[in-house]
Enzyme design. Structure first.
Site, PDB file in Angstrom:
ATOM      1  N   MET A   1       0.843  -1.187   0.000  1.00 25.72           N
ATOM      2  CA  MET A   1       0.000   0.000   0.000  1.00 25.72           C
ATOM      3  C   MET A   1       0.872   1.227   0.000  1.00 25.72           C
ATOM      4  O   MET A   1       2.081   1.138   0.158  1.00 25.72           O
ATOM      5  CB  MET A   1      -0.931  -0.016   1.215  1.00 25.72           C
ATOM      6  CG  MET A   1      -2.130   0.861   1.087  1.00 25.72           C
ATOM      7  SD  MET A   1      -3.260   0.386  -0.217  1.00 25.72           S
ATOM      8  CE  MET A   1      -3.912  -1.142   0.428  1.00 25.72           C
ATOM      9  N   CYS A   2       0.271   2.371  -0.142  1.00 29.78           N
ATOM     10  CA  CYS A   2       0.989   3.644  -0.178  1.00 29.78           C
ATOM     11  C   CYS A   2       0.222   4.665   0.652  1.00 29.78           C
ATOM     12  O   CYS A   2      -0.859   4.393   1.159  1.00 29.78           O
ATOM     13  CB  CYS A   2       1.116   4.152  -1.615  1.00 29.78           C
ATOM     14  SG  CYS A   2       1.780   2.941  -2.774  1.00 29.78           S
ATOM     15  N   ARG A   3       0.785   5.826   0.774  1.00 35.40           N
ATOM     16  CA  ARG A   3       0.111   6.985   1.363  1.00 35.40           C
ATOM     17  C   ARG A   3       0.285   8.136   0.375  1.00 35.40           C
ATOM     18  O   ARG A   3       1.365   8.322  -0.190  1.00 35.40           O
ATOM     19  CB  ARG A   3       0.716   7.385   2.689  1.00 35.40           C
ATOM     20  CG  ARG A   3       0.757   6.316   3.783  1.00 35.40           C
ATOM     21  CD  ARG A   3      -0.592   6.108   4.466  1.00 35.40           C
ATOM     22  NE  ARG A   3      -1.468   5.218   3.716  1.00 35.40           N
ATOM     23  CZ  ARG A   3      -2.729   4.920   4.054  1.00 35.40           C
ATOM     24  NH1 ARG A   3      -3.272   5.481   5.121  1.00 35.40           N
ATOM     25  NH2 ARG A   3      -3.436   4.088   3.327  1.00 35.40           N
TER      26      ARG A   3
END
Length: 292
Positions: A1-3
């Site tokens: 995942m990322c932000r």
């Protein structure tokens, strides 16, 4: 995942938005508070910003973690902008295309980021990819699911520059082809932000009196005005206005074009308050690369 995060407002230093807040995007690269998959976002990062009078943004991207990049620290201190999009990346396939795979992706006046993954990549979405013109398919920014999503969004933008319609149409099309995918998309042209909450957290901070809007994977501070966006929702925003549209997952055989009319309902607020929404479906288990 990322932000990821997008900012519209008065010109400020990049650091004011990305590194100085207590729970900034830089801190989220090693200590996210609301991330639903993965724990560290150290597989690259990128920042895009707009200079006054220039509609085409500049970018700075690297394949390593944001916390160890001294050049970014200098840029964050001296570069000022009133429109920013930035992301930190977590990939379950380390080294995939390096810097080229780091958001934000860009074309003309647009900046784009994808937080999530396409389930059963690449097989499930091969028929969708085949619908792109060969020239666009051969021009993918990287060999990742995020790059394909960007190509699909860009194809729609070239036909109709409506940011929200481009994201909504792309998400519906991919959701039908690859159920269970996570598709939190973030797009800006320097004047407007569009984003989807589809499988992961999304929040916004609206301050109309200061003509400031922040849309982010999670709050960067403890300001009580942060509002969480319900899952399966399209957000559109300017410096003074927030619009939220509840999306429903397309049923088999439904139209998936950029103007497909399958929103449950729309609520708009001019003061940044949080309006009621249709209940959304529970999160399904996922697999595959996170922000490949």
């Amino acid at each position: 995942m990322c932000r990821h995060l997008a900012y519209l407002g008065a010109p400020v230093s990049l650091g004011r938005v990305l590194s100085e807040p207590e729970h900034s995007l830089v801190r989220q690269s090693w200590e996210p508070r609301h991330q639903r998959s993965g724990t560290v976002n150290a597989d690259g990062f990128g920042v895009g910003w707009y200079a006054e009078g220039d509609p085409v943004p500049a970018r700075y991207r690297r394949a390593g973690p944001i916390w160890g990049d001294l050049t970014f620290s200098d840029l964050a201190r001296v570069v000022r902008s009133g429109a920013v999009l930035a992301a930190v990346r977590d990939s379950t396939r380390p080294g995939a295309d390096g810097e080229a795979a780091a958001a934000p992706f860009a074309e003309g006046q647009w900046l784009f980021s994808h937080n999530g993954s396409l389930r059963d990549w690449p097989d499930a979405v091969a028929p969708v990819a085949a619908g792109l013109p060969p020239q666009e398919l051969l021009s993918l920014a990287a060999r990742t699911d995020s790059a394909l999503i960007w190509a699909l969004v860009l194809h729609r933008l070239r036909a109709d520059p409506d940011l929200g319609a481009a994201l909504a149409g792309t998400v519906r099309e991919l959701a039908a082809a690859s159920p269970g995918s996570r598709m939190n998309l973030l797009l800006t042209d320097g004047r407007t932000i569009a984003a989807t909450a589809w499988g992961d957290s999304l929040w916004y901070l609206a301050d109309p009196s200061a003509q400031r809007t922040v849309v982010a994977s999670e709050p960067y501070d403890d300001d009580p005005r942060w509002c969480e966006v319900p899952d399966r929702t399209l957000l559109t925003a300017t410096r003074t206005r927030i619009g939220l549209t509840s999306l429903k997952e397309a049923s088999p055989g439904a139209s998936h074009g950029p103007h497909a009319s399958d929103a449950l309902h729309t609520s708009h607020t001019s003061d940044g308050t949080h309006a009621p929404h249709t209940p959304h479906a529970p999160h399904a288990p996922h697999q595959g690369d996170d922000g490949q």
